[in-house]
Design an enzyme around this catalytic site. Sequence first.
Site, PDB file in Angstrom:
ATOM      1  N   SER A 125      25.522  83.283  -4.658  1.00 46.01           N
ATOM      2  CA  SER A 125      26.488  82.419  -3.994  1.00 46.01           C
ATOM      3  C   SER A 125      26.191  80.965  -4.307  1.00 46.01           C
ATOM      4  O   SER A 125      25.020  80.581  -4.477  1.00 46.01           O
ATOM      5  CB  SER A 125      26.364  82.662  -2.485  1.00 46.01           C
ATOM      6  OG  SER A 125      27.047  81.669  -1.772  1.00 46.01           O
ATOM      7  N   TYR A 150      21.380  83.884   5.723  1.00 41.62           N
ATOM      8  CA  TYR A 150      22.159  84.533   4.672  1.00 41.62           C
ATOM      9  C   TYR A 150      21.896  83.853   3.329  1.00 41.62           C
ATOM     10  O   TYR A 150      21.564  84.502   2.327  1.00 41.62           O
ATOM     11  CB  TYR A 150      23.668  84.477   5.001  1.00 41.62           C
ATOM     12  CG  TYR A 150      24.522  84.768   3.797  1.00 41.62           C
ATOM     13  CD1 TYR A 150      24.616  86.056   3.283  1.00 41.62           C
ATOM     14  CD2 TYR A 150      25.196  83.736   3.121  1.00 41.62           C
ATOM     15  CE1 TYR A 150      25.362  86.317   2.140  1.00 41.62           C
ATOM     16  CE2 TYR A 150      25.940  83.992   1.985  1.00 41.62           C
ATOM     17  CZ  TYR A 150      26.016  85.278   1.495  1.00 41.62           C
ATOM     18  OH  TYR A 150      26.739  85.536   0.359  1.00 41.62           O
ATOM     19  N   LYS A 154      19.950  85.040  -0.431  1.00 40.15           N
ATOM     20  CA  LYS A 154      20.479  84.933  -1.804  1.00 40.15           C
ATOM     21  C   LYS A 154      19.484  84.175  -2.683  1.00 40.15           C
ATOM     22  O   LYS A 154      19.217  84.581  -3.821  1.00 40.15           O
ATOM     23  CB  LYS A 154      21.836  84.218  -1.802  1.00 40.15           C
ATOM     24  CG  LYS A 154      22.947  85.009  -1.156  1.00 40.15           C
ATOM     25  CD  LYS A 154      23.332  86.231  -1.979  1.00 40.15           C
ATOM     26  CE  LYS A 154      24.309  87.130  -1.269  1.00 40.15           C
ATOM     27  NZ  LYS A 154      24.448  88.448  -1.852  1.00 40.15           N
TER      28      LYS A 154
HETATM   29  P1  NAD Z   1      31.879  92.840   1.821  1.00 37.61           P
HETATM   30  O1  NAD Z   1      31.168  92.854   3.120  1.00 37.61           O
HETATM   31  O2  NAD Z   1      33.345  93.056   1.818  1.00 37.61           O
HETATM   32  O3  NAD Z   1      31.230  93.882   0.821  1.00 37.61           O
HETATM   33  C1  NAD Z   1      29.866  94.225   0.876  1.00 37.61           C
HETATM   34  C2  NAD Z   1      29.805  95.751   0.884  1.00 37.61           C
HETATM   35  O4  NAD Z   1      28.417  96.144   0.920  1.00 37.61           O
HETATM   36  C3  NAD Z   1      30.466  96.364   2.102  1.00 37.61           C
HETATM   37  O5  NAD Z   1      31.358  97.386   1.689  1.00 37.61           O
HETATM   38  C4  NAD Z   1      29.306  96.929   2.925  1.00 37.61           C
HETATM   39  O6  NAD Z   1      29.696  98.090   3.624  1.00 37.61           O
HETATM   40  C5  NAD Z   1      28.282  97.204   1.847  1.00 37.61           C
HETATM   41  N1  NAD Z   1      26.886  97.179   2.303  1.00 37.61           N
HETATM   42  C6  NAD Z   1      26.254  96.222   3.045  1.00 37.61           C
HETATM   43  N2  NAD Z   1      24.972  96.562   3.235  1.00 37.61           N
HETATM   44  C7  NAD Z   1      24.780  97.751   2.606  1.00 37.61           C
HETATM   45  C8  NAD Z   1      23.671  98.616   2.448  1.00 37.61           C
HETATM   46  N3  NAD Z   1      22.485  98.334   3.009  1.00 37.61           N
HETATM   47  N4  NAD Z   1      23.821  99.753   1.727  1.00 37.61           N
HETATM   48  C9  NAD Z   1      25.007 100.072   1.179  1.00 37.61           C
HETATM   49  N5  NAD Z   1      26.108  99.283   1.298  1.00 37.61           N
HETATM   50  C10 NAD Z   1      25.989  98.140   2.009  1.00 37.61           C
HETATM   51  O7  NAD Z   1      31.522  91.441   1.111  1.00 37.61           O
HETATM   52  P2  NAD Z   1      32.125  90.775  -0.188  1.00 37.61           P
HETATM   53  O8  NAD Z   1      32.850  89.546   0.219  1.00 37.61           O
HETATM   54  O9  NAD Z   1      32.791  91.779  -1.005  1.00 37.61           O
HETATM   55  O10 NAD Z   1      30.776  90.298  -0.873  1.00 37.61           O
HETATM   56  C11 NAD Z   1      30.128  91.073  -1.854  1.00 37.61           C
HETATM   57  C12 NAD Z   1      28.851  90.368  -2.267  1.00 37.61           C
HETATM   58  O11 NAD Z   1      29.161  89.059  -2.736  1.00 37.61           O
HETATM   59  C13 NAD Z   1      27.865  90.163  -1.118  1.00 37.61           C
HETATM   60  O12 NAD Z   1      26.554  90.336  -1.611  1.00 37.61           O
HETATM   61  C14 NAD Z   1      28.084  88.727  -0.712  1.00 37.61           C
HETATM   62  O13 NAD Z   1      26.939  88.158  -0.140  1.00 37.61           O
HETATM   63  C15 NAD Z   1      28.410  88.086  -2.043  1.00 37.61           C
HETATM   64  N6  NAD Z   1      29.195  86.862  -1.919  1.00 37.61           N
HETATM   65  C16 NAD Z   1      30.355  86.869  -1.217  1.00 37.61           C
HETATM   66  C17 NAD Z   1      31.092  85.712  -1.080  1.00 37.61           C
HETATM   67  C18 NAD Z   1      32.360  85.677  -0.263  1.00 37.61           C
HETATM   68  O14 NAD Z   1      32.772  84.593   0.149  1.00 37.61           O
HETATM   69  N7  NAD Z   1      33.016  86.792  -0.005  1.00 37.61           N
HETATM   70  C19 NAD Z   1      30.648  84.530  -1.680  1.00 37.61           C
HETATM   71  C20 NAD Z   1      29.463  84.557  -2.399  1.00 37.61           C
HETATM   72  C21 NAD Z   1      28.741  85.734  -2.516  1.00 37.61           C
HETATM   73  C1  WQD Z   2      35.925  76.746   3.896  1.00 45.23           C
HETATM   74  C2  WQD Z   2      36.420  75.442   4.500  1.00 45.23           C
HETATM   75  C3  WQD Z   2      35.450  74.918   6.624  1.00 45.23           C
HETATM   76  C4  WQD Z   2      37.240  78.184   8.875  1.00 45.23           C
HETATM   77  C5  WQD Z   2      31.133  80.213   3.009  1.00 45.23           C
HETATM   78  C6  WQD Z   2      29.674  80.474   2.845  1.00 45.23           C
HETATM   79  C7  WQD Z   2      29.341  80.579   1.381  1.00 45.23           C
HETATM   80  C8  WQD Z   2      30.236  81.613   0.692  1.00 45.23           C
HETATM   81  C9  WQD Z   2      31.679  81.366   0.967  1.00 45.23           C
HETATM   82  C10 WQD Z   2      29.116  83.715   0.780  1.00 45.23           C
HETATM   83  C11 WQD Z   2      35.288  74.624   5.134  1.00 45.23           C
HETATM   84  C12 WQD Z   2      36.938  75.141   6.761  1.00 45.23           C
HETATM   85  C13 WQD Z   2      36.874  77.324   7.862  1.00 45.23           C
HETATM   86  C14 WQD Z   2      38.076  77.716   9.927  1.00 45.23           C
HETATM   87  C15 WQD Z   2      38.136  75.555   8.853  1.00 45.23           C
HETATM   88  N1  WQD Z   2      30.002  82.935   1.182  1.00 45.23           N
HETATM   89  N2  WQD Z   2      37.319  76.031   7.854  1.00 45.23           N
HETATM   90  N3  WQD Z   2      38.488  76.415   9.851  1.00 45.23           N
HETATM   91  O1  WQD Z   2      31.831  77.435   4.361  1.00 45.23           O
HETATM   92  O2  WQD Z   2      32.774  76.910   2.060  1.00 45.23           O
HETATM   93  O3  WQD Z   2      31.471  78.980   2.394  1.00 45.23           O
HETATM   94  O4  WQD Z   2      31.887  81.265   2.377  1.00 45.23           O
HETATM   95  O5  WQD Z   2      28.251  83.510  -0.005  1.00 45.23           O
HETATM   96  O6  WQD Z   2      28.012  80.942   1.319  1.00 45.23           O
HETATM   97  O7  WQD Z   2      28.945  79.399   3.432  1.00 45.23           O
HETATM   98  O8  WQD Z   2      33.718  78.835   3.369  1.00 45.23           O
HETATM   99  O9  WQD Z   2      35.793  79.813   4.241  1.00 45.23           O
HETATM  100  O10 WQD Z   2      33.913  79.348   5.854  1.00 45.23           O
HETATM  101  O11 WQD Z   2      35.149  77.440   4.862  1.00 45.23           O
HETATM  102  O12 WQD Z   2      38.539  74.390   8.852  1.00 45.23           O
HETATM  103  O13 WQD Z   2      38.397  78.436  10.863  1.00 45.23           O
HETATM  104  O14 WQD Z   2      37.331  75.752   5.550  1.00 45.23           O
HETATM  105  O15 WQD Z   2      35.026  73.859   7.446  1.00 45.23           O
HETATM  106  O16 WQD Z   2      35.562  73.292   4.874  1.00 45.23           O
HETATM  107  P1  WQD Z   2      32.404  77.916   3.112  1.00 45.23           P
HETATM  108  P2  WQD Z   2      34.656  78.954   4.642  1.00 45.23           P
END
Ligand code: NAD
Ligand code: WQD
Length: 337
Positions: A125, A150, A154
Amino acid sequence: MSILVTGGAGYIGSHTVVELLNIDENVIIVDNLINSQIETIDKIKEITGKDIKFYQVDILDRENLERVFEENTDIESVIHFAGLKAVGESVEKPLEYYKNNLIGTLTLLETMRKYNCKKIIFSSSATVYGEQATSQYVETMKRGETTNPYGTTKAMIEKMLEDIYYADNSWNISILRYFNPIGAHESGLIGEDPKGIPNNLMPFIMKVANKEIDHLNIFGKDYATKDGTAARDYIHVVDLAKGHLKALEKLNNEKSGLFIYNLGTGNPYTVQEIVDTFKKVNNIDVPYEYTERRAGDLTIMYADPTKAREELGWAAEKNIEDMCKDSWNFVKITKQK
Ligand code: NAD
Ligand code: WQD
């Protein structure tokens, strides 16, 4: 040959599995469904017309994870999405986050080593950059201070992968740092549907537009941006999914290595712009109020996507209108039947 996708029933995983099936890869999903639904597996089959193997297994469960490798001796690479991802929840439940994300990844890596599978793509991330002196984040920057458990998981996993590679450079590792994934598959059959009150902006907007929540709070109107609201690099989840295919192609062309790529568009949009675009392209109201800044939020954060473009031949193709339309289409198809 097969690709094992951990967390493949989740938001980004399911979209990536669809793209993998579209290019005729064999996919095996391992997911414990802690944050996803079994129905997603059928939706993936419906979209692609292809079959997949699904194991409801927790990646901490070594015995059953080994069984997956025993039963599928052709697993050649792993795309590792499985993990817990809610920033706020991680502050309240740090032990659960460290256990699931760190021990889960350790168990997976040990199992991979045991079965001599050393090719992995890891979902990292942009959060690992922390706050830097500029708003555009590039891979040459050092990892920064993380602000929640979290994000720390990562950063720790990235470090773990680096140490593993330096100890045994037959590993072939790609670390992908996602910016802000939003949007959904154009079919509207799969998308992001978090349980409870969402933390992230787009799922919150979707629930307000669908009248499940009465208004959106926009966190902060006094940032140094064009309209005073914070800016992020929103990326369509299908573009992000395609980035994984390119990263895999790169690993398949290398004997070994450790690669890190930003996956973002390189274009920041403010919260106000996202809300206004969502309202306009979907012709729907999203009531909102301005409230205090959210603790820990940065003013502007966006990717320098040059390295992924040059080395992977990947660039995001969809624009902010597509992202807003497809997010709402997912709600219309799945919740308003
Ligand atoms: P998500 O929660 O939709 O998907 C994660 C999946 O992993 C889920 O289906 C959950 O059931 C499964 N899971 C969790 N723990 C598990 C375990 N111990 N064993 C087996 N399965 C397990 O999340 P996502 O948004 O699809 O994110 C996927 C990956 O990308 C995550 O590692 C997340 O941290 C990373 N990521 C997400 C974002 C975002 O904003 N969505 C941003 C950056 C990184
Ligand atoms: C986006 C913008 C908020 C909700 C997070 C994690 C990051 C990554 C992606 C996993 C910000 C604003 C939000 C609301 C708002 N995830 N906001 N009202 O914070 O950029 O990133 O998700 O790895 O690690 O930190 O994403 O979608 O929470 O926020 O005004 O109800 O929207 O302040 O500016 P963020 P977000």
